[in-house]
Scaffold this active site. Structure first.
Site, PDB file in Angstrom:
ATOM      1  N   PHE A  92      39.583  48.011  41.654  1.00  0.00           N
ATOM      2  CA  PHE A  92      40.183  48.162  43.156  1.00  0.00           C
ATOM      3  C   PHE A  92      40.044  47.034  44.004  1.00  0.00           C
ATOM      4  CE2 PHE A  92      35.953  49.578  44.400  1.00  0.00           C
ATOM      5  CZ  PHE A  92      36.000  49.313  45.744  1.00  0.00           C
TER       6      PHE A  92
ATOM      7  N   LYS B 241      47.561  47.121  34.018  1.00  0.00           N
ATOM      8  CA  LYS B 241      47.231  48.236  34.583  1.00  0.00           C
ATOM      9  C   LYS B 241      46.614  48.213  35.648  1.00  0.00           C
ATOM     10  CE  LYS B 241      44.175  51.556  34.721  1.00  0.00           C
ATOM     11  NZ  LYS B 241      44.329  51.922  36.071  1.00  0.00           N
TER      12      LYS B 241
ATOM     13  N   SER C 237      33.495  48.785  36.509  1.00  0.00           N
ATOM     14  CA  SER C 237      32.428  49.113  36.642  1.00  0.00           C
ATOM     15  C   SER C 237      31.582  48.719  35.195  1.00  0.00           C
ATOM     16  CB  SER C 237      32.234  50.747  37.195  1.00  0.00           C
ATOM     17  OG  SER C 237      32.650  51.376  36.553  1.00  0.00           O
TER      18      SER C 237
ATOM     19  N   CYS D  48      32.188  41.853  43.261  1.00  0.00           N
ATOM     20  CA  CYS D  48      31.099  42.010  42.293  1.00  0.00           C
ATOM     21  C   CYS D  48      30.026  40.796  42.486  1.00  0.00           C
ATOM     22  CB  CYS D  48      31.649  41.666  40.777  1.00  0.00           C
ATOM     23  SG  CYS D  48      32.769  40.145  40.601  1.00  0.00           S
TER      24      CYS D  48
ATOM     25  N   GLU E 276      23.784  49.343  41.956  1.00  0.00           N
ATOM     26  CA  GLU E 276      24.887  48.758  42.578  1.00  0.00           C
ATOM     27  C   GLU E 276      25.349  49.616  43.394  1.00  0.00           C
ATOM     28  OE1 GLU E 276      28.488  47.901  40.316  1.00  0.00           O
ATOM     29  OE2 GLU E 276      28.942  46.179  41.423  1.00  0.00           O
TER      30      GLU E 276
HETATM   31  P1  NAD Z   1      36.122  51.450  37.807  1.00  0.00           P
HETATM   32  O1  NAD Z   1      35.441  50.995  36.819  1.00  0.00           O
HETATM   33  O2  NAD Z   1      35.978  52.584  38.306  1.00  0.00           O
HETATM   34  O3  NAD Z   1      37.673  50.882  37.477  1.00  0.00           O
HETATM   35  C1  NAD Z   1      38.183  49.836  36.848  1.00  0.00           C
HETATM   36  C2  NAD Z   1      39.404  50.203  36.029  1.00  0.00           C
HETATM   37  O4  NAD Z   1      39.153  51.105  34.822  1.00  0.00           O
HETATM   38  C3  NAD Z   1      40.615  50.797  36.692  1.00  0.00           C
HETATM   39  O5  NAD Z   1      41.822  50.416  36.625  1.00  0.00           O
HETATM   40  C4  NAD Z   1      40.458  52.404  36.632  1.00  0.00           C
HETATM   41  O6  NAD Z   1      41.675  52.956  36.537  1.00  0.00           O
HETATM   42  C5  NAD Z   1      39.970  52.466  34.859  1.00  0.00           C
HETATM   43  N1  NAD Z   1      38.890  53.591  34.749  1.00  0.00           N
HETATM   44  C6  NAD Z   1      38.053  53.967  35.613  1.00  0.00           C
HETATM   45  N2  NAD Z   1      37.403  54.996  34.808  1.00  0.00           N
HETATM   46  C7  NAD Z   1      37.825  55.188  33.499  1.00  0.00           C
HETATM   47  C8  NAD Z   1      37.498  55.773  32.441  1.00  0.00           C
HETATM   48  N3  NAD Z   1      36.506  56.768  32.558  1.00  0.00           N
HETATM   49  N4  NAD Z   1      38.186  55.333  31.132  1.00  0.00           N
HETATM   50  C9  NAD Z   1      39.133  54.328  31.138  1.00  0.00           C
HETATM   51  N5  NAD Z   1      39.564  53.873  32.253  1.00  0.00           N
HETATM   52  C10 NAD Z   1      38.956  54.029  33.333  1.00  0.00           C
HETATM   53  O7  NAD Z   1      36.003  50.179  38.671  1.00  0.00           O
HETATM   54  P2  NAD Z   1      36.613  49.859  40.490  1.00  0.00           P
HETATM   55  O8  NAD Z   1      35.597  50.904  40.922  1.00  0.00           O
HETATM   56  O9  NAD Z   1      37.770  49.963  40.297  1.00  0.00           O
HETATM   57  O10 NAD Z   1      35.950  48.454  40.589  1.00  0.00           O
HETATM   58  C11 NAD Z   1      34.495  48.314  41.210  1.00  0.00           C
HETATM   59  C12 NAD Z   1      33.826  47.688  40.039  1.00  0.00           C
HETATM   60  O11 NAD Z   1      34.066  46.596  39.469  1.00  0.00           O
HETATM   61  C13 NAD Z   1      32.237  47.216  40.581  1.00  0.00           C
HETATM   62  O12 NAD Z   1      31.277  47.862  39.643  1.00  0.00           O
HETATM   63  C14 NAD Z   1      32.367  45.966  40.647  1.00  0.00           C
HETATM   64  O13 NAD Z   1      31.078  45.058  40.574  1.00  0.00           O
HETATM   65  C15 NAD Z   1      33.053  45.611  39.342  1.00  0.00           C
HETATM   66  N6  NAD Z   1      33.801  44.240  39.449  1.00  0.00           N
HETATM   67  C16 NAD Z   1      33.258  43.145  38.534  1.00  0.00           C
HETATM   68  C17 NAD Z   1      33.918  41.888  38.766  1.00  0.00           C
HETATM   69  C18 NAD Z   1      33.250  41.019  37.683  1.00  0.00           C
HETATM   70  O14 NAD Z   1      34.004  39.922  37.547  1.00  0.00           O
HETATM   71  N7  NAD Z   1      32.297  41.119  37.171  1.00  0.00           N
HETATM   72  C19 NAD Z   1      34.915  41.646  39.452  1.00  0.00           C
HETATM   73  C20 NAD Z   1      35.228  42.848  40.504  1.00  0.00           C
HETATM   74  C21 NAD Z   1      34.543  43.890  40.463  1.00  0.00           C
END
Ligand code: NAD
Length: 496
Positions: free
Chosen positions: A158, A182, A235, A291, A396
């Site tokens: 997000f 997606k 995440s 991140c 985090e």
């Molecule tokens: P998230 O893991 O909740 O969601 C990421 C994606 O996975 C979304 O599209 C979501 O719909 C999908 N998703 C969520 N739960 C799922 C499940 N149980 N099964 C399958 N798909 C699922 O992450 P978020 O809250 O959208 O983003 C924030 C996180 O992303 C933070 O932890 C941040 O550090 C990380 N992030 C990392 C980087 C990097 O380059 N390392 C960059 C940006 C964000």
């Protein structure tokens, strides 16, 4: 508050983009809410398994012709896209702010970083070249050529609704693959707009597909035999336990960029004012939802006078940050993305207090610019006396919370940093080349900053990560992305 130019003016139900058509979903429809105004700005479908299957099928059908399209011709379409991205730069940035909450200048930065990946991918005719050796044995030549694989899934988080899919998509399609994106269902408008521009740029139907939704779509990708690989950003629990594990089971290549807890080592010889300015954007920019946002500051040395002066200046600067609607150019920090994320930050403030840390700036007490609901807003918080292994100091939070620790010397600062399970973007602030090199050599972090607050690699460098921040081998962006989206086909040739 003056009326601000919001590009999304009416509430539309977003559609999927499959095989060059805008298709209504049969899935459940949920609201997308602007976190600054709490107004519904769109409705997004949580698409079904059949819909992700249809998108993969469209990608698979488009693949043979797209693969045969010359790299130069593929690159020309990316040039078209680049032009459209420039023309629509401000609109795209304002959509990001409207749906995510970040300040407009932060959105402009995000738009620019996205465009840079398209620009780099335009170099595919040379980036994708292979290599050849004559006479590897008598009369036998051998060469290695990168070849595309088919359909890739791109799953976004997000916090950067526009840029993050662009770390992958331009390289995937430049190399002759097709994609299904997606977007995060929390912020689906940016990728919908990007798809409209991709359509206008002239990509053939089925090359660039997008399916809105959540787990059903992700699981549909992970299980689909025609998906060759996945890039995921999100995440750690999802990236490691769902994406990486399942890709291993089903034999898909994967890039999983995950969570973080970034440490800044502050040496007593740092350029103080520059360091504090960099800290403000790193800890509090994007409302801490990066991140690569810093979370912990480790102040090195036993000089109490330096420590006290440094903390006092940091608190003073942070307390001056203007909070409000990101479309207001004077605002420096927007809201968190939703109420649950605000609650999460409030919970960590309680945890910090229970753990005995000292709250020297309380983000629960803040002034909001303009007449806005405060549902998702919170101010910058600063804790001192934070214990390295505490929950506040090691988990985090993903919000505007700074934890300050002390270390007697650089070795101790590096040890504290390396004991944390994440390794995404750690930095040092110093004027000593020797200390900087020692830090860079010994710190376990995919991206390392030397007098840099946000260690975001530009598009022609890989976006790295280590330990619990990354699962996989190759990374998004630049040459590594070209490598990820192609397989090495080795040809050994002899003519009788
Ligand atoms: P998230 O893991 O909740 O969601 C990421 C994606 O996975 C979304 O599209 C979501 O719909 C999908 N998703 C969520 N739960 C799922 C499940 N149980 N099964 C399958 N798909 C699922 O992450 P978020 O809250 O959208 O983003 C924030 C996180 O992303 C933070 O932890 C941040 O550090 C990380 N992030 C990392 C980087 C990097 O380059 N390392 C960059 C940006 C964000």
């Amino acid at each position: 508050m003056a009326v601000l130019d919001e590009p999304i003016k009416e509430v539309r139900t977003l559609k999927n983009y499959i095989g060059g058509e805008w298709v209504e979903s049969k899935g459940e429809i949920v609201d997308v809410v602007n976190p600054a105004t709490m107004k519904t700005i769109a409705k997004v479908p949580i698409s079904t398994k059949e819909e992700i299957d249809a998108a993969v099928q469209a990608g698979q059908a488009a693949f043979p012709d797209w693969r045969r399209t010359t790299p130069l011709a593929r690159s020309r379409l990316l040039f078209n896209l680049k032009e459209l991205l420039e023309e629509n730069f401000e609109k795209a940035s304002r959509i990001q702010t409207q749906e995510h909450g970040k300040c407009i200048d932060e959105s402009r930065g995000e738009s620019r970083r996205g465009i840079e990946n398209v620009e780099v991918a335009c170099g595919v005719p040379t980036l994708m070249q292979g290599y050849i050796s004559e006479d590897v044995a008598s009369g036998i030549d051998e060469w290695c050529m990168p070849t595309p694989l088919g359909v890739f899934g791109v799953i976004g988080p997000f916090n950067f609704p526009w840029m993050i899919p662009l770390w992958s998509v331009p390289y995937a399609i430049a190399t002759g693959n097709t994609v299904v994106v997606k977007p995060s269902s929390e912020v689906p408008n940016s990728q919908s707009f990007l798809c409209e521009l991709a359509e206008e740029a002239g990509f053939p139907p089925g090359v660039w597909n997008m399916v809105h939704g959540g787990r059903t779509v992700v699981n549909g990708m992970l299980d689909h035999p025609d998906i060759q690989g996945i890039t995921f950003v999100g995440s750690t629990p999802v990236g490691r336990d769902v994406i990486y594990r399942r890709c291993g089971e089903t034999g898909k290549r994967v890039i999983a960029q995950c969570g973080a807890k970034n440490f800044m080592t502050i040496m007593p010889d740092c350029a103080i004012d520059n360091t504090i300015a960099a800290m403000m954007t790193s800890f509090f920019g994007n409302t801490g939802q990066r991140c690569l946002a810093a979370a912990n500051a480790v102040i090195v040395g036993e000089d109490d006078k330096f420590y006290e002066e440094f903390v006092a200046k940091v608190v003073e600067k942070a307390s001056q940050i203007k909070i409000g609607y990101g479309l207001d150019e004077s605002v420096q920090m927007g809201p968190l993305r939703d109420k649950a994320k605000k609650q999460n930050v409030l919970n960590y403030i309680d945890i910090g207090l229970q753990e005995g840390a000292e709250l020297v700036l309380d983000g629960r007490d803040f002034t909001l610019q303009g007449d806005l609901p405060d549902d998702c807003f919170v101010g910058p918080s600063i804790f001192t006396n934070v214990r390295p292994g505490s929950r506040l100091g090691s988990e985090e939070i993903f919000g505007p919370v700074m934890s300050i620790m002390r270390a007697k010397d650089l070795d101790e600062a590096i040890r504290i940093t390396n004991e944390n399970p994440f390794g995404n973007g750690h930095s040092i602030f110093t004027q000593s080349g020797k200390a900087a090199r020692y830090f860079q050599y010994n710190v376990v972090s995919g991206n390392v900053g030397i007098n840099i607050g946000i260690t975001a690699p530009v598009a022609f460098f890989p976006f790295s990560g280590m330990k619990d921040s990354f699962f996989g081998v190759l990374h998004t962006q630049g040459k590594e992305a070209i490598r990820f989206f192609t397989e090495s086909k080795v040809v050994i040739q002899r003519w009788f």
